[in-house]
Design a protein around this motif. Structure first.
Motif, PDB file in Angstrom:
ATOM      1  N   CYS A  17     -19.715  39.135  28.432  1.00  0.00           N
ATOM      2  CA  CYS A  17     -18.864  38.857  27.584  1.00  0.00           C
ATOM      3  C   CYS A  17     -19.293  38.886  26.341  1.00  0.00           C
ATOM      4  O   CYS A  17     -20.582  38.220  26.225  1.00  0.00           O
ATOM      5  CB  CYS A  17     -17.787  37.649  27.878  1.00  0.00           C
ATOM      6  SG  CYS A  17     -16.815  37.546  26.647  1.00  0.00           S
ATOM      7  N   LYS A  46     -10.353  34.397  26.278  1.00  0.00           N
ATOM      8  CA  LYS A  46     -10.925  35.337  25.625  1.00  0.00           C
ATOM      9  C   LYS A  46     -11.788  36.555  26.733  1.00  0.00           C
ATOM     10  O   LYS A  46     -11.754  37.671  26.582  1.00  0.00           O
ATOM     11  CB  LYS A  46     -11.978  35.186  24.508  1.00  0.00           C
ATOM     12  CG  LYS A  46     -12.000  35.790  23.327  1.00  0.00           C
ATOM     13  CD  LYS A  46     -12.356  34.821  22.198  1.00  0.00           C
ATOM     14  CE  LYS A  46     -13.278  35.748  21.102  1.00  0.00           C
ATOM     15  NZ  LYS A  46     -14.049  34.697  20.364  1.00  0.00           N
TER      16      LYS A  46
ATOM     17  N   ARG B 388     -19.525  23.204  21.786  1.00  0.00           N
ATOM     18  CA  ARG B 388     -19.767  23.808  23.049  1.00  0.00           C
ATOM     19  C   ARG B 388     -21.170  24.091  23.204  1.00  0.00           C
ATOM     20  O   ARG B 388     -21.460  24.437  24.378  1.00  0.00           O
ATOM     21  CB  ARG B 388     -18.723  24.870  23.209  1.00  0.00           C
ATOM     22  CG  ARG B 388     -17.410  24.356  23.315  1.00  0.00           C
ATOM     23  CD  ARG B 388     -16.400  25.712  23.560  1.00  0.00           C
ATOM     24  NE  ARG B 388     -16.458  26.460  24.999  1.00  0.00           N
ATOM     25  CZ  ARG B 388     -16.063  27.411  25.124  1.00  0.00           C
ATOM     26  NH1 ARG B 388     -15.772  28.291  24.129  1.00  0.00           N
ATOM     27  NH2 ARG B 388     -16.244  28.067  26.207  1.00  0.00           N
TER      28      ARG B 388
HETATM   29  S1  SF4 Z   1     -15.643  33.996  24.779  1.00  0.00           S
HETATM   30 FE1  SF4 Z   1     -15.412  32.822  26.430  1.00  0.00          FE
HETATM   31  S2  SF4 Z   1     -15.713  34.054  28.302  1.00  0.00           S
HETATM   32 FE2  SF4 Z   1     -16.603  35.017  26.571  1.00  0.00          FE
HETATM   33  S3  SF4 Z   1     -18.754  34.296  26.499  1.00  0.00           S
HETATM   34 FE3  SF4 Z   1     -17.456  32.900  25.288  1.00  0.00          FE
HETATM   35  S4  SF4 Z   1     -16.811  31.348  26.450  1.00  0.00           S
HETATM   36 FE4  SF4 Z   1     -17.552  32.989  27.872  1.00  0.00          FE
END
Ligand code: SF4
Ligand SMILES: Cc1cc2nc3c(=O)[nH]c(=O)nc-3n(C[C@H](O)[C@H](O)[C@H](O)COP(=O)(O)OP(=O)(O)OC[C@H]3O[C@@H](n4cnc5c(N)ncnc54)[C@H](O)[C@@H]3O)c2cc1C
Lengths: 140, 420
Positions: A17, A46, B388
């Motif tokens: 991702c 996302k 995060r």
């Molecule tokens: S956007 Fe969401 S799914 Fe994609 S790498 Fe970041 S945390 Fe993971």
């Protein structure tokens, strides 16, 4: 379970991702007709959306340059106005290989309409005033 | 149509901006907004715009313009505003020297040497790429070893290719972007080698620049030796041990004619040193207050010359502030002086600005030293924010509000990033 033992293995594809630096490893499972059954491995929605899109219809913006005669520089940057199907990226660049513009060129100038039948236009991304490039502009 | 034609040059200026990249242009506009009258941007290239003209890929402006632009589009939008606001721009002109009295010595082929007086100066010289000397790769010194950014300029502006078979050392974004660029121009890219166990660039670039074109990425691997007499003939690559030393019995050779280095940027601070500015040993850029003023009165700094930014949007934001404050300086206005020093603590490499004031809102930029999952950034006991994740390659920005500091009475605030 090792991938070899997994009865669904040939229905699984993996993606990284690109939504944020966490870089979740996505796994997309499809059914026998090639439709997406499930996206797994995302940490936020996302990623789920990205996995589905990347699996079914990956698209890319193409940014490259074309030759310009009599400009301040030998090349002028161009882009696809929208993303085009990923498998066409190289071909789009090849199609632009023979294009030569003449300075001055304004930002937004249409270089090629409906490239490769995608419905997407290629436009210039900066003004290129006239001038003499300082060094030889030949390629190769 | 934008041009680099100089306007009539004055002898004195309110604000002189050294460097016409996104930092310099935003600073000049900020100074105009704050009421400065005579403003000059000086750049050594043929057009103001800085590094952006060669960054033809998209991914610029999402924060600032709320749309995704290419580097040249971002530069041109700014340059048009600069010209509309009647800011003088002189190009092909090098700022050779300066003194603490803000006499600026400029040099150009067409105009010779001049000294300008300026009530305030904004330093916006950007950064340069680290070269082979910075990492001491053993071997011969043939042609064909160059930085990725220089190759980018050759390919995207001058229209020539650096070689036919290319190896890239370093997985920063510039290296990844160049890997794709070269492949699309018909060059063979044999691999990207990264000494660290993780990629330095964005995942988006790993996917769209490497995976899309099947370019191999080798982590924990480096170029151990360069071979070739006149031109690069091959490089020896080797995995590294924990101390990042190449393990030579696992090394292999790759025949190639070019080695591109994408091993980081360093702020361009010769001028800052000429006027003895206080520099931060970590960023190597000037120490700045919350008004982006350096240790010299009336001299401001912004953009990559202060610290390396990964997003141009933040360059524009920071530089707008620097320009506003330079404009206020020349019109005799001052914001209340800073009363709190920020001290980098656990897992914080640096903070910019270096000092803040408890009665205004500030954007604080900082960089961590190590990856961390769920964590919190703490400003002493005064304020903390949950994050995060943090990565050294991604700058962290925090908004500091006066109310967070209501009960804080010290003069220095330690900044830590801690796991939670
Ligand atoms: S956007 Fe969401 S799914 Fe994609 S790498 Fe970041 S945390 Fe993971
Ligand atoms: C290859 C590359 C790719 C990037 N990709 C992205 C991206 O995808 N998205 C994104 O948001 N950001 C990206 N960035 C970051 C962004 O482009 C930079 O953060 C930004 O350009 C920094 O702006 P600046 O004005 O500080 O420096 P610069 O753009 O480097 O401008 C400095 C200017 O000062 C001039 N100068 C220096 N010294 C003197 C002197 N003594 N006299 C006269 N002129 C002088 C230089 O010629 C130059 O024009 C990228 C950067 C690079 C290098």
């Amino acid at each position: 379970m090792a991938p070899d033992d997994d009865p669904h293995a040939d229905h699984l594809t993996h993606y990284l991702c690109i939504g944020c630096p966490l870089g979740c490893r996505l796994e997309v499972e499809e059914d026998d007709h090639g439709d997406v059954l499930e996206v797994r491995g995302f940490d936020c929605k996302k990623g789920k959306e990205y996995g589905r899109q990347e699996h079914t219809e990956p698209k890319r913006m193409v940014t490259t340059t074309v030759a310009v005669r009599g400009g301040l520089h030998a090349r002028v940057p161009v882009k696809t106005r929208e993303a085009v199907p990923k498998p066409l990226v190289r071909e789009v660049c090849r199609a632009l290989g023979t294009v030569e513009l003449t300075a001055p060129v304004a930002i937004g100038t249409l270089v090629m309409g409906d490239v490769l039948g995608t419905g997407v236009d290629i436009i210039v991304t900066r003004d290129m005033p006239e001038g003499a490039p300082t060094r030889a502009a030949q390629r190769g | 149509m934008i041009t680099g034609k100089p306007r009539h040059l004055e002898k004195t200026y309110d604000v002189t901006v050294v460097g016409g990249g996104p930092a310099g242009m935003a600073a000049a506009l900020g100074a105009r907004e704050a009421g400065a009258e005579k403003i000059l941007i000086i750049d050594r290239e043929e057009t103001a715009g800085g590094i952006l003209w060669q960054c033809i890929h998209n991914g610029f402006g999402l924060h600032h313009f709320k749309e995704e632009l290419t580097g040249p589009e971002y530069a041109q939008r700014y340059l048009e505003q600069v010209l509309e606001h009647e800011i003088d721009v002189i190009t092909d002109t090098y700022v050779a020297d300066m003194d603490a009295g803000r006499h600026v010595k400029i040099m150009s082929g067409s105009q010779g040497i001049h000294v300008l007086d300026s009530k305030s100066v904004v330093l916006a010289m950007g950064a340069r790429e680290r070269t082979r000397g910075a990492i001491r790769i053993p071997g011969t010194r043939p042609a064909g070893v160059l930085t990725a950014g220089l190759a980018q300029k050759f390919v995207n502006m001058a229209g020539y290719l650096p070689g036919k078979r290319v190896v890239i050392l370093g997985s920063g974004d510039i290296g990844l972007i160049m890997a794709r660029r070269l492949v699309l121009e018909g060059v063979e890219v044999l691999g990207v080698f990264e000494i660290m166990p993780h990629v330095n660039g964005l995942n988006r670039n790993v996917v769209q620049c490497l995976h899309d074109f099947d370019i191999p990425l080798h982590l924990s691997t480096t170029v151990a030796e360069i071979h070739g007499r006149d031109r690069v003939e091959k490089v020896t690559v080797a995995p590294v041990d924990e101390a990042l030393r190449p393990i030579m019995d696992k090394a292999w050779d790759i025949p190639c004619d070019t080695l591109l280095l994408s091993i980081g940027l360093i702020p361009e601070n010769e001028l800052s040193q000429r006027i003895n500015l206080r520099l931060d040993p970590v960023t190597t850029g000037p120490v700045v207050t919350s008004t982006m003023e350096t240790s010299a009165d009336g001299v401001f700094a912004c953009g990559n010359v202060v610290h390396i930014h990964d997003l141009v949007d933040f360059v524009s934001q920071e530089s707008d502030l620097a320009g506003q404050c330079a404009g206020e300086y020349v019109t005799g206005r001052r914001r209340p002086a800073d009363n709190i020093r920020l001290v980098p603590g656990d897992n914080v490499a640096y903070c910019v600005p270096h000092t803040i004031s408890s009665d205004r809102e500030h954007t604080i930029y900082l960089r961590v030293r190590r990856n961390e999952g769920k964590c919190a950034i703490k400003f002493g006991d005064a304020y903390q924010r949950k994050l995060r994740y943090v990565f050294p390659a991604e700058m962290v920005t925090v908004t500091m509000r006066p109310r967070f500091l209501e009960n804080f009475h010290g003069d220095s605030l330690r900044v830590d990033v801690v796991p939670r």
